[in-house]
Write an enzyme that holds these catalytic residues in place. Structure first.
Site, PDB file in Angstrom:
ATOM      1  N   ARG A 149       0.814  -1.212   0.000  1.00 61.18           N
ATOM      2  CA  ARG A 149       0.000   0.000   0.000  1.00 61.18           C
ATOM      3  C   ARG A 149       0.845   1.258   0.000  1.00 61.18           C
ATOM      4  NH1 ARG A 149      -4.700  -2.683   3.143  1.00 61.18           N
ATOM      5  NH2 ARG A 149      -6.415  -1.353   2.553  1.00 61.18           N
TER       6      ARG A 149
ATOM      7  N   ARG B 156     -17.541  -3.468  10.805  1.00 66.16           N
ATOM      8  CA  ARG B 156     -16.147  -3.244  11.199  1.00 66.16           C
ATOM      9  C   ARG B 156     -16.017  -1.844  11.775  1.00 66.16           C
ATOM     10  NH1 ARG B 156     -12.347  -4.785   6.166  1.00 66.16           N
ATOM     11  NH2 ARG B 156     -11.398  -2.823   6.794  1.00 66.16           N
TER      12      ARG B 156
ATOM     13  N   ARG C 125      -9.927   6.878   5.522  1.00 66.48           N
ATOM     14  CA  ARG C 125      -9.294   5.745   4.828  1.00 66.48           C
ATOM     15  C   ARG C 125      -9.136   6.018   3.335  1.00 66.48           C
ATOM     16  NH1 ARG C 125     -13.171   1.270   6.301  1.00 66.48           N
ATOM     17  NH2 ARG C 125     -11.947  -0.106   5.002  1.00 66.48           N
TER      18      ARG C 125
HETATM   19  P1  ADP Z   1      -9.769  -1.995   3.325  1.00 67.03           P
HETATM   20  O1  ADP Z   1      -9.093  -2.423   2.053  1.00 67.03           O
HETATM   21  O2  ADP Z   1     -11.260  -2.174   3.261  1.00 67.03           O
HETATM   22  O3  ADP Z   1      -9.318  -0.665   3.847  1.00 67.03           O
HETATM   23  P2  ADP Z   1      -8.289  -3.893   4.926  1.00 67.03           P
HETATM   24  O4  ADP Z   1      -8.990  -4.923   5.679  1.00 67.03           O
HETATM   25  O5  ADP Z   1      -7.452  -4.312   3.756  1.00 67.03           O
HETATM   26  O6  ADP Z   1      -9.432  -2.912   4.489  1.00 67.03           O
HETATM   27  O7  ADP Z   1      -7.354  -3.013   5.888  1.00 67.03           O
HETATM   28  C1  ADP Z   1      -7.845  -2.473   7.066  1.00 67.03           C
HETATM   29  C2  ADP Z   1      -6.755  -1.659   7.765  1.00 67.03           C
HETATM   30  O8  ADP Z   1      -5.627  -2.502   8.056  1.00 67.03           O
HETATM   31  C3  ADP Z   1      -6.151  -0.493   6.976  1.00 67.03           C
HETATM   32  O9  ADP Z   1      -6.938   0.664   7.040  1.00 67.03           O
HETATM   33  C4  ADP Z   1      -4.811  -0.343   7.687  1.00 67.03           C
HETATM   34  O10 ADP Z   1      -4.931   0.298   8.927  1.00 67.03           O
HETATM   35  C5  ADP Z   1      -4.405  -1.785   7.968  1.00 67.03           C
HETATM   36  N1  ADP Z   1      -3.593  -2.321   6.846  1.00 67.03           N
HETATM   37  C6  ADP Z   1      -3.911  -3.391   6.069  1.00 67.03           C
HETATM   38  N2  ADP Z   1      -2.967  -3.598   5.133  1.00 67.03           N
HETATM   39  C7  ADP Z   1      -2.018  -2.639   5.314  1.00 67.03           C
HETATM   40  C8  ADP Z   1      -0.803  -2.285   4.661  1.00 67.03           C
HETATM   41  N3  ADP Z   1      -0.351  -2.993   3.600  1.00 67.03           N
HETATM   42  N4  ADP Z   1      -0.100  -1.238   5.129  1.00 67.03           N
HETATM   43  C9  ADP Z   1      -0.515  -0.532   6.180  1.00 67.03           C
HETATM   44  N5  ADP Z   1      -1.650  -0.787   6.837  1.00 67.03           N
HETATM   45  C10 ADP Z   1      -2.413  -1.826   6.420  1.00 67.03           C
END
Ligand code: ADP
Length: 217
Positions: free
Chosen positions: A88, A162, A173
């Protein structure tokens, strides 16, 4: 086959991951799911991640990279995987390149999920997730869904919202995605196997596009 999904929260990466996982026998690697599980189990990683997640912000790169390094080196990933929610940020993308090169692996397909911001806000704010199997529905479907839970067919899904799908966190987000993740789309768009997908369509239609791009299982 190794697949990368890149796209904003609410763009349907999780939904499509579950479908492709079954169809192609792949491992679904969702860093968000891994963090949520770590929080439930109250592990050290979970404690580090919780505050960031509740605020709708990214967990620090070092924590995420350590987590994915461990997971990617597990034997089941050899059968192929879907990366959903990682990388990300730019440092995460660089780390992934290094990890894959070190393991003699590569990405075969990279799908960018494209959805208008207005649609994302609507989808996320009304999203409900099953506590047990992780499947998602919109709020108005919760009552009508009679589906058996795929984790335990004797039960119905147990849906909840959630905490980061609360309306006050959703906007943050999307903003964090635009600032930190949208810039790495350019990096991936030049790689072989990249496809931008119009994900503002019914899940079946999106799935059809992915399936056609991937070819026979
Ligand atoms: P969405 O894609 O719906 O935002 P996720 O379940 O993939 O939801 O992620 C939820 C949260 O988990 C993110 O908002 C972040 O806080 C954390 N997160 C997940 N993957 C990463 C990543 N690769 N880097 C940083 N934070 C992450």
């Amino acid at each position: 086959m190794n697949i990368l999904f890149i796209g904003p929260p609410g763009s349907g990466k999780g939904t499509q991951s579950k479908r492709l996982q079954d169809r192609f026998g792949l491992v679904h690697l969702s860093t968000g799911d891994m963090f949520r599980e770590a929080i439930t189990r109250q592990t050290q990683v979970g404690m580090k991640a919780k505050g960031f997640m509740d605020r709708g912000e990214y967990v620090p790169d070092s924590v995420v990279i350590d987590l994915i390094r461990d997971r990617l080196s597990a034997p089941d990933c050899k059968q192929g995987f879907i990366l959903d929610g990682f990388p990300r940020t730019e440092p995460q993308a660089e780390a992934l390149d290094g990890l894959l090169a070190g393991m003699g692996m590569k990405l075969d397909a990279i799908f960018q999920f494209d959805v208008a911001k207005r649609v994302l806000v609507e989808r996320l704010s009304s999203r409900r997730v099953c506590r047990n199997c992780g499947s998602t529905v919109s709020q108005d479907q919760v009552e009508s869904v009679g589906a058996e839970c795929s984790k335990d067919s004797a039960k119905k899904c147990d849906f909840y919202q959630r905490s980061d799908d609360a309306p006050e966190v959703v906007g943050r987000r999307i903003e964090v995605y635009e600032n930190q993740t949208a810039p790495i789309v350019g990096f991936y768009s030049k790689k072989p196997g990249f496809l931008k997908v119009d994900a503002d369509q019914q899940p079946d239609a999106v799935y059809g596009i992915l399936e056609r791009a991937l070819g026979p299982a």
